[in-house]
Motif scaffolding. Structure first.
Motif, mmCIF file in Angstrom:
data_model
loop_
_atom_site.group_PDB
_atom_site.id
_atom_site.type_symbol
_atom_site.label_atom_id
_atom_site.label_comp_id
_atom_site.label_asym_id
_atom_site.label_seq_id
_atom_site.Cartn_x
_atom_site.Cartn_y
_atom_site.Cartn_z
ATOM 1 N N SER A 85 55.133 37.013 34.613
ATOM 2 C CA SER A 85 55.031 36.067 35.725
ATOM 3 C C SER A 85 53.603 35.634 36.012
ATOM 4 O O SER A 85 52.668 36.422 35.899
ATOM 5 N N GLU A 86 53.470 34.385 36.459
ATOM 6 C CA GLU A 86 52.251 33.929 37.088
ATOM 7 C C GLU A 86 52.383 34.273 38.567
ATOM 8 O O GLU A 86 53.489 34.344 39.092
ATOM 9 N N GLU A 87 51.243 34.485 39.229
ATOM 10 C CA GLU A 87 51.273 34.721 40.673
ATOM 11 C C GLU A 87 50.435 33.652 41.354
ATOM 12 O O GLU A 87 49.298 33.399 40.968
ATOM 13 N N PHE A 88 51.031 33.037 42.377
ATOM 14 C CA PHE A 88 50.354 32.048 43.194
ATOM 15 C C PHE A 88 50.054 32.726 44.523
ATOM 16 O O PHE A 88 50.957 33.272 45.151
ATOM 17 N N LEU A 89 48.796 32.732 44.938
ATOM 18 C CA LEU A 89 48.385 33.398 46.169
ATOM 19 C C LEU A 89 47.720 32.368 47.075
ATOM 20 O O LEU A 89 46.774 31.687 46.648
ATOM 21 N N TYR A 90 48.209 32.239 48.308
ATOM 22 C CA TYR A 90 47.645 31.297 49.274
ATOM 23 C C TYR A 90 47.302 32.075 50.543
ATOM 24 O O TYR A 90 48.181 32.660 51.174
ATOM 25 N N VAL A 91 46.027 32.110 50.902
ATOM 26 C CA VAL A 91 45.564 32.865 52.065
ATOM 27 C C VAL A 91 45.758 32.026 53.321
ATOM 28 O O VAL A 91 45.290 30.887 53.398
ATOM 29 N N THR A 92 46.455 32.581 54.296
ATOM 30 C CA THR A 92 46.717 31.876 55.548
ATOM 31 C C THR A 92 45.829 32.350 56.693
ATOM 32 O O THR A 92 45.668 31.637 57.684
ATOM 33 N N ARG A 93 45.272 33.557 56.550
ATOM 34 C CA ARG A 93 44.411 34.109 57.609
ATOM 35 C C ARG A 93 43.412 35.061 56.984
ATOM 36 O O ARG A 93 43.751 35.872 56.125
ATOM 37 N N GLY A 94 42.156 34.974 57.410
ATOM 38 C CA GLY A 94 41.130 35.892 56.927
ATOM 39 C C GLY A 94 40.624 35.519 55.544
ATOM 40 O O GLY A 94 40.765 34.387 55.086
ATOM 41 N N THR A 95 40.038 36.499 54.885
ATOM 42 C CA THR A 95 39.463 36.324 53.547
ATOM 43 C C THR A 95 39.786 37.559 52.724
ATOM 44 O O THR A 95 39.721 38.682 53.230
#
Length: 141
Positions: A59-69
Motif C-alpha cells: 500500500s501507499e499511505e497518504f497522510l494529511y495533517v489537520t492539527r499541529g506538526t
C-alpha cells in the motif's frame, strides 16, 4: 440505475489501536465500513508520542495533517509536515511519525490498495509501543 450502498462511521465510535504508538482509529475500512480497496483513519499524537517505524509492502499511505506538526522519517530522512499539508509515503518505504512539539498533532491517513490479507499489511521495523496489545480494526493498517 443501481443503488450505491454507503456507510457513515464516527471516529469516536471506533476502538483505539495503540499497538504502534499514538492513538490510531481506522474509521472507514473493511471491518468498520465494508471497504474493499483501502482504508481511512485518524491518528492523534500527544506531545512526545510517535508511531513506531514500519512499512507497507502493498500500500501507499497518504497522510494529511489537520492539527499541529509531525516529523515523518522516510527511510530515516526527516520530513516536517504541518497542518494543512499532505505527504505521500510510497509502498515499501520505512516510516515513523513523531510529534516532537508541545501540542497534540492530528492527521488523517489513507492506505490503498489493501494487502491480500490483513497480517501482510504492515512490516514492523522497530519494537512496538504496546507489543502485547491486540491488533484492533487495522485491516491492512
Amino acid at each position: 440505475m443501481p443503488v450505491t450502498q454507503h456507510t457513515k462511521v464516527a471516529a469516536a465510535d471506533v476502538e483505539v489501536n495503540r499497538r504502534r504508538g499514538g492513538e490510531i482509529r481506522v474509521v472507514l475500512g473493511p471491518k468498520t465500513a465494508g471497504a474493499t480497496t483501502g482504508f481511512l483513519g485518524l491518528l492523534t499524537l500527544a506531545a512526545g508520542e510517535f508511531v513506531a517505524e514500519h512499512y507497507h509492502p502493498y500500500s501507499e499511505e497518504f497522510l494529511y495533517v489537520t492539527r499541529g506538526t509531525v516529523v515523518v522519517r522516510l527511510d530515516g530522512e526527516p520530513v516536517t509536515v504541518g497542518a494543512g499539508e499532505g505527504l505521500l509515503v510510497p509502498k515499501d518505504v520505512r516510516h515513523r511519525v513523531e510529534n516532537g512539539g508541545d501540542e497534540p498533532a492530528e492527521a488523517v491517513f489513507h492506505l490503498c490498495p489493501l494487502a491480500p490479507r490483513p497480517e501482510l499489511g504492515h512490516v514492523d521495523t522497530e519494537p512496538l509501543v504496546e507489543p502485547a496489545a491486540p491488533q484492533i480494526n487495522v485491516g491492512a493498517a
